[in-house]
Design an enzyme around this catalytic site. Structure first.
Site, PDB file in Angstrom:
ATOM      1  N   ASP A 142       0.852  -1.207   0.000  1.00 43.39           N
ATOM      2  CA  ASP A 142       0.000   0.000   0.000  1.00 43.39           C
ATOM      3  C   ASP A 142       0.885   1.255   0.000  1.00 43.39           C
ATOM      4  O   ASP A 142       0.871   2.049   0.928  1.00 43.39           O
ATOM      5  CB  ASP A 142      -0.948   0.014   1.197  1.00 43.39           C
ATOM      6  CG  ASP A 142      -0.233  -0.052   2.553  1.00 43.39           C
ATOM      7  OD1 ASP A 142      -0.798   0.451   3.548  1.00 43.39           O
ATOM      8  OD2 ASP A 142       0.904  -0.579   2.615  1.00 43.39           O
ATOM      9  N   ASP A 161       7.044   4.006   3.535  1.00 40.90           N
ATOM     10  CA  ASP A 161       7.969   2.918   3.875  1.00 40.90           C
ATOM     11  C   ASP A 161       7.812   1.741   2.930  1.00 40.90           C
ATOM     12  O   ASP A 161       8.762   0.997   2.687  1.00 40.90           O
ATOM     13  CB  ASP A 161       7.852   2.513   5.350  1.00 40.90           C
ATOM     14  CG  ASP A 161       6.485   1.966   5.727  1.00 40.90           C
ATOM     15  OD1 ASP A 161       5.479   2.451   5.200  1.00 40.90           O
ATOM     16  OD2 ASP A 161       6.455   1.045   6.554  1.00 40.90           O
ATOM     17  N   ASP A 162       6.593   1.593   2.343  1.00 38.10           N
ATOM     18  CA  ASP A 162       6.439   0.588   1.285  1.00 38.10           C
ATOM     19  C   ASP A 162       7.377   0.906   0.121  1.00 38.10           C
ATOM     20  O   ASP A 162       8.059   0.027  -0.410  1.00 38.10           O
ATOM     21  CB  ASP A 162       5.009   0.585   0.752  1.00 38.10           C
ATOM     22  CG  ASP A 162       3.974   0.237   1.805  1.00 38.10           C
ATOM     23  OD1 ASP A 162       3.781   1.056   2.725  1.00 38.10           O
ATOM     24  OD2 ASP A 162       3.400  -0.853   1.717  1.00 38.10           O
ATOM     25  N   ASN A 169       0.482  -0.014  17.148  1.00 45.09           N
ATOM     26  CA  ASN A 169       0.633   1.399  16.728  1.00 45.09           C
ATOM     27  C   ASN A 169      -0.696   1.971  16.235  1.00 45.09           C
ATOM     28  O   ASN A 169      -0.912   3.169  16.241  1.00 45.09           O
ATOM     29  CB  ASN A 169       1.735   1.552  15.660  1.00 45.09           C
ATOM     30  CG  ASN A 169       1.499   0.655  14.449  1.00 45.09           C
ATOM     31  OD1 ASN A 169       0.506  -0.079  14.388  1.00 45.09           O
ATOM     32  ND2 ASN A 169       2.414   0.698  13.481  1.00 45.09           N
ATOM     33  N   GLU A 203      -1.249  -3.744  15.470  1.00 44.57           N
ATOM     34  CA  GLU A 203      -0.399  -3.073  14.464  1.00 44.57           C
ATOM     35  C   GLU A 203      -1.295  -2.700  13.280  1.00 44.57           C
ATOM     36  O   GLU A 203      -2.268  -3.406  12.967  1.00 44.57           O
ATOM     37  CB  GLU A 203       0.717  -4.069  14.066  1.00 44.57           C
ATOM     38  CG  GLU A 203       1.658  -3.576  13.011  1.00 44.57           C
ATOM     39  CD  GLU A 203       1.056  -3.733  11.623  1.00 44.57           C
ATOM     40  OE1 GLU A 203       0.318  -4.716  11.396  1.00 44.57           O
ATOM     41  OE2 GLU A 203       1.292  -2.861  10.765  1.00 44.57           O
ATOM     42  N   ASN A 262      -1.387  -2.820   9.885  1.00 39.31           N
ATOM     43  CA  ASN A 262      -1.798  -3.690   8.774  1.00 39.31           C
ATOM     44  C   ASN A 262      -2.836  -4.714   9.224  1.00 39.31           C
ATOM     45  O   ASN A 262      -3.788  -5.007   8.507  1.00 39.31           O
ATOM     46  CB  ASN A 262      -0.583  -4.406   8.177  1.00 39.31           C
ATOM     47  CG  ASN A 262       0.293  -3.461   7.386  1.00 39.31           C
ATOM     48  OD1 ASN A 262      -0.192  -2.436   6.880  1.00 39.31           O
ATOM     49  ND2 ASN A 262       1.566  -3.755   7.302  1.00 39.31           N
ATOM     50  N   HIS A 303       9.564  -0.201   8.987  1.00 40.84           N
ATOM     51  CA  HIS A 303       8.591  -1.296   9.005  1.00 40.84           C
ATOM     52  C   HIS A 303       8.733  -2.224   7.786  1.00 40.84           C
ATOM     53  O   HIS A 303       9.204  -3.348   7.906  1.00 40.84           O
ATOM     54  CB  HIS A 303       7.160  -0.719   9.027  1.00 40.84           C
ATOM     55  CG  HIS A 303       6.822   0.028  10.280  1.00 40.84           C
ATOM     56  ND1 HIS A 303       6.930  -0.513  11.548  1.00 40.84           N
ATOM     57  CD2 HIS A 303       6.358   1.295  10.462  1.00 40.84           C
ATOM     58  CE1 HIS A 303       6.542   0.378  12.451  1.00 40.84           C
ATOM     59  NE2 HIS A 303       6.195   1.493  11.825  1.00 40.84           N
ATOM     60  N   ASP A 304       8.322  -1.754   6.625  1.00 37.46           N
ATOM     61  CA  ASP A 304       8.185  -2.660   5.472  1.00 37.46           C
ATOM     62  C   ASP A 304       9.514  -3.200   4.963  1.00 37.46           C
ATOM     63  O   ASP A 304       9.594  -4.367   4.543  1.00 37.46           O
ATOM     64  CB  ASP A 304       7.429  -1.935   4.348  1.00 37.46           C
ATOM     65  CG  ASP A 304       5.983  -1.658   4.742  1.00 37.46           C
ATOM     66  OD1 ASP A 304       5.405  -0.692   4.225  1.00 37.46           O
ATOM     67  OD2 ASP A 304       5.444  -2.407   5.586  1.00 37.46           O
TER      68      ASP A 304
HETATM   69  O1  RIB Z   1       2.406  -0.634  11.008  1.00 35.45           O
HETATM   70  C1  RIB Z   1       3.243  -0.347   9.918  1.00 35.45           C
HETATM   71  C2  RIB Z   1       2.586  -0.701   8.622  1.00 35.45           C
HETATM   72  O2  RIB Z   1       1.447   0.131   8.404  1.00 35.45           O
HETATM   73  C3  RIB Z   1       3.494  -0.460   7.404  1.00 35.45           C
HETATM   74  O3  RIB Z   1       3.201  -1.412   6.412  1.00 35.45           O
HETATM   75  C4  RIB Z   1       3.104   0.912   6.930  1.00 35.45           C
HETATM   76  O4  RIB Z   1       3.291   1.076   5.513  1.00 35.45           O
HETATM   77  C5  RIB Z   1       1.643   0.923   7.236  1.00 35.45           C
HETATM   78  O5  RIB Z   1       0.987   0.345   6.139  1.00 35.45           O
HETATM   79 CA    CA Z   2       2.752  -0.759   4.149  1.00 33.46          CA
END
Ligand code: RIB
Ligand code: CA
Length: 315
Positions: free
Chosen positions: A14, A18-19, A163, A169, A171, A243-244
């Site tokens: 998505d 960070d993706d 988070n 989390e 996702n 993260h990713d």
């Molecule tokens: O919690 C971090 C995730 O949520 C990562 O994949 C960031 O891109 C968001 O999608």
């Molecule tokens: Ca992501």
């Protein structure tokens, strides 16, 4: 790190700041061969994440197909607030021209099914967004569970707070029903969750090192990450969690991480705790472990790898 034959991967994503950083790491890693990007809602709408995936493919200059997927969770409305972190355009509010390419005609789930079933035992799925497409794919064709090489997902939190909520989390929180399907589909799952992604941070000094390389990838990363970094700066934090890229790094070199197998369940019925990934570390439920949980990471070695791959790009 590998026997020389690249691991064939599909990244379900998505993008998202960070993706994007994770996808550019994958493009510049000889251990990996990207067979496709499949897109999903999450950090922003799926129409925008699909355009961003097409932009990343064009930036890399590699003919990798992009297949658009789910625009909302399986059962519940999409209420995510990822755009506050990633910008409405998913790329830190930095304006980019429209991508030239078009997505594959197939839905992301069908694209995943076709590639996995045509290449038994070959394809590693790397979901780094909500798991809706992955759940749709394995529900439509359950045989992908025994034909996929493995699923390495960024998501969950086994020993740390969430988070997106105190326990979840983002996702997993974005589509807990999909996550429950994915965690219980019977395929090999490695969970790269907040337990490790919050241990690796990219701070402004590191970002300046990337910027100093002045190639098309580091220029892109530097530009799109300012909005994200500034948000953390406003909270007095110099740095962004990685993260990713952690999920991609695991596939590149699993020795960067320590893992423990456990039975992990996903809460989806609670109105406050939906999206919690509950690891049964002591086997109290007497159920076979279904997930390989990342519990620690060699962050300095991981950050060295990331910096080297992006400042000395292959492409
Ligand atoms: O919690 C971090 C995730 O949520 C990562 O994949 C960031 O891109 C968001 O999608
Ligand atoms: Ca992501």
């Amino acid at each position: 790190m590998s026997n020389g034959t690249p691991k064939r991967i599909i990244i379900d994503t998505d993008p998202g700041v960070d993706d994007s950083m994770a996808i550019l790491l994958a493009f510049n890693s000889p251990e990996l061969q990207i067979e496709g990007l499949t897109t999903v809602f999450g950090n922003t709408g799926v129409d925008i994440t699909t355009k961003n995936a097409l932009r990343l493919v064009e930036l890399a200059g590699k003919p990798v197909p992009v297949a658009a997927g789910a625009g909302k969770p399986l059962l519940r409305p999409y209420t995510g607030e990822g755009w506050k972190v990633h910008g409405r355009n998913g790329l830190g509010e930095v304006p980019f021209p429209e991508p030239k390419g078009m997505p594959d005609k197939r839905h992301a789930a069908q694209f995943i099914i076709d590639l996995v079933m045509a290449n038994p035992g070959e394809i590693t799925l790397i979901p780094i967004g909500p798991l809706t497409n992955i759940a749709l794919a394995v529900s439509l064709e359950p045989r992908i569970a025994e034909n996929v090489k493995e699923v390495v997902l960024m998501g969950g939190a086994a020993m740390n707070p969430g988070n997106a909520s105190p326990v979840a989390e983002a996702n997993i929180h974005n589509d807990p029903e999909a996550a429950h399907i994915v965690f219980h589909a019977g395929w090999p799952v490695t969970m790269v969750g907040l337990d490790v992604t919050h241990k690796t941070e990219i701070d402004s000094a590191y970002m300046e090192q990337l910027k100093a390389a002045h190639n098309r990838f580091t220029d892109f990363i530097y530009a799109i990450s300012q909005h994200y970094m500034n948000l953390y700066r406003q909270r007095g934090i110099d740095g962004m969690p990685v993260h990713d890229s952690s999920a991609v790094a695991y596939v590149i070199d699993p020795t960067l991480f320590q893992t423990k197998k456990a039975y992990v369940d996903v809460e989806y019925q609670s109105s406050f705790h939906h999206g919690q990934t509950v690891a049964d570390w002591r086997g109290q439920r007497k159920l076979e472990p279904n997930v390989n949980v990342c519990v620690d990471v060699d962050s300095p070695r991981f950050l060295d790898l990331y910096r080297k791959r992006l400042t000395e790009p292959m492409l």
